[in-house]
Design a protein around this motif. Structure first.
Motif, PDB file in Angstrom:
ATOM      1  N   ASP A  56       0.119   3.385   7.521  1.00  0.00           N
ATOM      2  CA  ASP A  56       0.834   3.420   6.243  1.00  0.00           C
ATOM      3  C   ASP A  56       2.307   3.679   6.516  1.00  0.00           C
ATOM      4  OD1 ASP A  56       1.281   3.368   3.545  1.00  0.00           O
ATOM      5  OD2 ASP A  56       0.476   5.368   3.144  1.00  0.00           O
ATOM      6  N   ARG A  57       3.106   3.598   5.451  1.00  0.00           N
ATOM      7  CA  ARG A  57       4.510   4.016   5.497  1.00  0.00           C
ATOM      8  C   ARG A  57       4.784   4.856   4.264  1.00  0.00           C
ATOM      9  NH1 ARG A  57       8.707   1.706   9.218  1.00  0.00           N
ATOM     10  NH2 ARG A  57       7.403   0.843  10.847  1.00  0.00           N
ATOM     11  N   VAL A  58       5.440   5.996   4.459  1.00  0.00           N
ATOM     12  CA  VAL A  58       5.755   6.899   3.349  1.00  0.00           C
ATOM     13  C   VAL A  58       7.227   7.274   3.418  1.00  0.00           C
ATOM     14  CG1 VAL A  58       3.422   7.832   3.234  1.00  0.00           C
ATOM     15  CG2 VAL A  58       5.120   8.938   4.701  1.00  0.00           C
ATOM     16  N   LYS A  59       7.732   7.840   2.331  1.00  0.00           N
ATOM     17  CA  LYS A  59       9.124   8.269   2.309  1.00  0.00           C
ATOM     18  C   LYS A  59       9.302   9.531   3.143  1.00  0.00           C
ATOM     19  CE  LYS A  59      10.350   6.230  -2.141  1.00  0.00           C
ATOM     20  NZ  LYS A  59      10.862   6.490  -3.523  1.00  0.00           N
ATOM     21  N   SER A  60      10.397   9.576   3.865  1.00  0.00           N
ATOM     22  CA  SER A  60      10.680  10.714   4.729  1.00  0.00           C
ATOM     23  C   SER A  60      10.869  11.984   3.905  1.00  0.00           C
ATOM     24  CB  SER A  60      11.944  10.435   5.551  1.00  0.00           C
ATOM     25  OG  SER A  60      12.298  11.578   6.321  1.00  0.00           O
ATOM     26  N   ILE A 435       0.414   4.440  -6.486  1.00  0.00           N
ATOM     27  CA  ILE A 435       0.362   3.750  -5.194  1.00  0.00           C
ATOM     28  C   ILE A 435       0.486   4.748  -4.054  1.00  0.00           C
ATOM     29  CG2 ILE A 435       1.599   2.147  -3.685  1.00  0.00           C
ATOM     30  CD1 ILE A 435      -0.061   0.761  -5.769  1.00  0.00           C
ATOM     31  N   ALA A 436       1.338   5.774  -4.221  1.00  0.00           N
ATOM     32  CA  ALA A 436       1.508   6.775  -3.171  1.00  0.00           C
ATOM     33  C   ALA A 436       0.197   7.497  -2.875  1.00  0.00           C
ATOM     34  CB  ALA A 436       2.593   7.773  -3.574  1.00  0.00           C
ATOM     35  N   THR A 437      -0.546   7.845  -3.949  1.00  0.00           N
ATOM     36  CA  THR A 437      -1.837   8.509  -3.761  1.00  0.00           C
ATOM     37  C   THR A 437      -2.820   7.595  -3.045  1.00  0.00           C
ATOM     38  OG1 THR A 437      -1.520   9.852  -5.748  1.00  0.00           O
ATOM     39  CG2 THR A 437      -3.777   9.576  -4.959  1.00  0.00           C
ATOM     40  N   LEU A 438      -2.863   6.337  -3.466  1.00  0.00           N
ATOM     41  CA  LEU A 438      -3.786   5.389  -2.849  1.00  0.00           C
ATOM     42  C   LEU A 438      -3.425   5.133  -1.389  1.00  0.00           C
ATOM     43  CD1 LEU A 438      -4.129   2.838  -5.786  1.00  0.00           C
ATOM     44  CD2 LEU A 438      -5.758   4.609  -5.108  1.00  0.00           C
ATOM     45  N   GLN A 439      -2.136   5.098  -1.085  1.00  0.00           N
ATOM     46  CA  GLN A 439      -1.719   4.896   0.297  1.00  0.00           C
ATOM     47  C   GLN A 439      -2.153   6.053   1.178  1.00  0.00           C
ATOM     48  OE1 GLN A 439       2.480   4.232  -0.368  1.00  0.00           O
ATOM     49  NE2 GLN A 439       2.281   2.030  -0.042  1.00  0.00           N
ATOM     50  N   CYS A 451      -7.430  -2.072   3.381  1.00  0.00           N
ATOM     51  CA  CYS A 451      -6.848  -1.342   2.250  1.00  0.00           C
ATOM     52  C   CYS A 451      -5.358  -1.634   2.127  1.00  0.00           C
ATOM     53  CB  CYS A 451      -7.084   0.155   2.421  1.00  0.00           C
ATOM     54  SG  CYS A 451      -8.804   0.674   2.201  1.00  0.00           S
ATOM     55  N   GLU A 452      -4.676  -1.753   3.252  1.00  0.00           N
ATOM     56  CA  GLU A 452      -3.254  -2.102   3.221  1.00  0.00           C
ATOM     57  C   GLU A 452      -3.048  -3.441   2.523  1.00  0.00           C
ATOM     58  OE1 GLU A 452       0.310  -2.603   6.516  1.00  0.00           O
ATOM     59  OE2 GLU A 452      -1.609  -3.594   6.863  1.00  0.00           O
ATOM     60  N   LYS A 453      -3.882  -4.419   2.823  1.00  0.00           N
ATOM     61  CA  LYS A 453      -3.769  -5.730   2.189  1.00  0.00           C
ATOM     62  C   LYS A 453      -4.056  -5.639   0.686  1.00  0.00           C
ATOM     63  CE  LYS A 453      -3.046  -9.250   3.601  1.00  0.00           C
ATOM     64  NZ  LYS A 453      -1.778 -10.035   3.556  1.00  0.00           N
TER      65      LYS A 453
END
Length: 470
Positions: A56-60, A435-439, A451-453
């Motif tokens: 995944d990628r999240v905000k720093s 989306i953040a929760t799902l990620q 899941c990423e797709k």
């Protein structure tokens, strides 16, 4: 020890201790004198070496980097990742050991490709090899410049195989453009570039033959390859014990014209590269049903070739086990002989997605079931599960063989998309879930790639009112 290796040791220890972590977690652990700029190249190397996988990628969370995206990492589920992060009595990670011979060769092949100037990871190599063995067609997708064409050529060289480069033209509208045509001038049948390659493979059964259809969707494959696609549906063993397809129907010619009899042999690998833009055609369900789509969308800008890549020609590694995998291509479930446990695992997974697939225009059928079973069984049979865990193989199979046909533009199809995500996450997905929760849930799920797709398609629907796997 270089700064990259210093950071790599930190990554190994974090992967051994935590379920997931981000590059922000590495910063406080940096030794004196090592700058944070060393983190991205070390993370890239750890991913390529199979130590971690990016899920995944999240905000720093670091104030000075607020708003920037950082990777979420976890140790891969493979034995390769476990070996590389397991501590020894001295507290240092062990060297890669205790792997199957095929896993060792995959690592050697990755190192060889790096030395020739093509940088990639062990997961990419293992995935590509498994898809080649398990499917008649492999489609390499991704933006231009991600190394799709180079990957085929470099692996062909490493295997000492025969490479047939077929450049698809936008004006190809029938099999005469690829298989050949009857010439009124010479009164003979003139073989096309694809037929010439198939005849060469038919006359050279001891070698592997890779047919690369470059930019295959500049024209519609179901037009210029219809007869090849149809012939590949039926297989039998000939008197020599080699698997071969039905005879490929050639374009029409006057009665009495000598025509070659050509079949697809088991030493033939069809690979297509595709771009998706305004100049290309959408691949039809007929093509996607018979293919595995390998998405090379991740671009590693920190990856660089070995310093020796331009100085000397590296020695080609011994790849006997890789060849063994590529020549083990069962064409029926009877020949595959999967275990009862493998059949139950695949059937249960796909049955839960059946309703979702039908609602999204890509129903789950026998082809998808057999594709996942073949990949799972071959991976176990040849020891590739030391690089790709069984769950990873299923994840790759879902993304490559089940999801490519999924698309929609209605509220009901969007709801089906979210049901599919809930199934793979094995949790309820409320309508108001962010989306953040799902990620964050996807990053620790069994199937992070799929899941990423799905999350990308959900975001595409929110932005554009429609979605597709492309």
């Amino acid at each position: 020890m270089t700064t990259t290796e210093d950071v790599l040791e930190i990554i190994k220890h974090l992967a051994a201790e935590r379920e997931t972590f981000t590059s922000d977690d590495i910063r406080p652990l940096l030794p004196p004198g090592v700058k944070p700029t060393s983190i991205p190249p070390a993370v890239s190397k750890a991913r390529r070496d199979g130590i971690v996988e990016e899920v995944d990628r999240v905000k720093s969370t670091i104030p000075e980097r607020k708003g920037s995206l950082v990777p979420v990492l976890r140790r891969g589920g493979s034995h390769l990742a476990l070996v590389q992060t397991a501590p020894t009595t001295s507290g240092a990670p062990t060297a890669t050991s205790g792997l199957s011979e095929l896993a060792d060769e995959v690592v050697d092949l990755k190192d060889y490709l790096n030395a020739t100037g093509y940088v990639c990871g062990v997961e990419e190599i293992a995935t590509f090899l498994l898809l080649l063995a398990g499917r008649t067609w492999v489609i390499l997708a991704g933006p231009s410049g991600t190394g799709k064409s180079s990957l085929v050529r470099r692996i062909t060289q490493a295997l000492a195989a025969q490479f047939h480069d077929i450049q698809v033209k936008p004006n190809w509208v029938s099999s005469e453009d690829s298989l050949g045509y009857y010439s009124e001038v010479s009164r003979t049948f003139v073989p096309g570039v694809a037929l010439t390659a198939l005849l060469a493979a038919q006359d050279d059964l001891e070698a592997l033959h890779f047919l690369r259809f470059d930019e295959m969707n500049l024209a519609s494959p179901e037009y210029y390859l219809a007869e090849v696609l149809s012939a590949g549906e039926s297989w039998r063993l000939n008197e020599s014990g080699h698997a071969e397809s039905d005879v490929i129907q050639l374009p029409p010619a006057p009665l009495g014209t000598p025509l070659p009899e050509v079949r697809i042999r088991d030493n033939v690998f069809f690979i297509g590269t595709v771009n998706v833009d305004e100049t290309t055609r959408t691949l039809s369900p007929k093509v996607l049903d018979r293919s595995a789509v390998f998405d090379l969308h991740h671009v590693d800008l920190f990856a660089t070739p070995s310093s020796q890549a331009s100085i000397e020609e590296p020695a080609i590694p011994r790849l006997g086990r890789v060849r063994g995998l590529l020549t083990d291509r069962p064409r029926s479930l009877a020949a595959l002989n999967p275990s009862d446990g493998e059949v139950e695992t695949v059937a249960q997974l796909l049955s839960t997605l059946g309703e979702v697939g039908s609602a999204l225009g890509g129903p789950v059928g026998y082809r998808q079931r057999d594709a996942l079973l073949t990949m799972l069984t071959l991976g176990s049979r040849h020891g590739l599960t030391d690089v790709l865990s069984p769950d990873t193989i299923l994840d790759i199979g879902l993304r490559s063989c089940v999801m490519p046909k999924w698309q929609g533009s209605t509220p009901s199809s969007h709801a089906a998309l979210r049901r599919g995500l809930a199934i793979l996450l094995e949790v309820e997905v409320p309508d108001d879930a962010s989306i953040a929760t799902l990620q964050s849930q996807a990053s620790v799920s069994r199937f992070p790639r799929s899941c990423e797709k799905l999350l990308a398609m959900i975001q595409q629907f929110a932005a554009l009112g429609y979605f597709s796997a492309w």
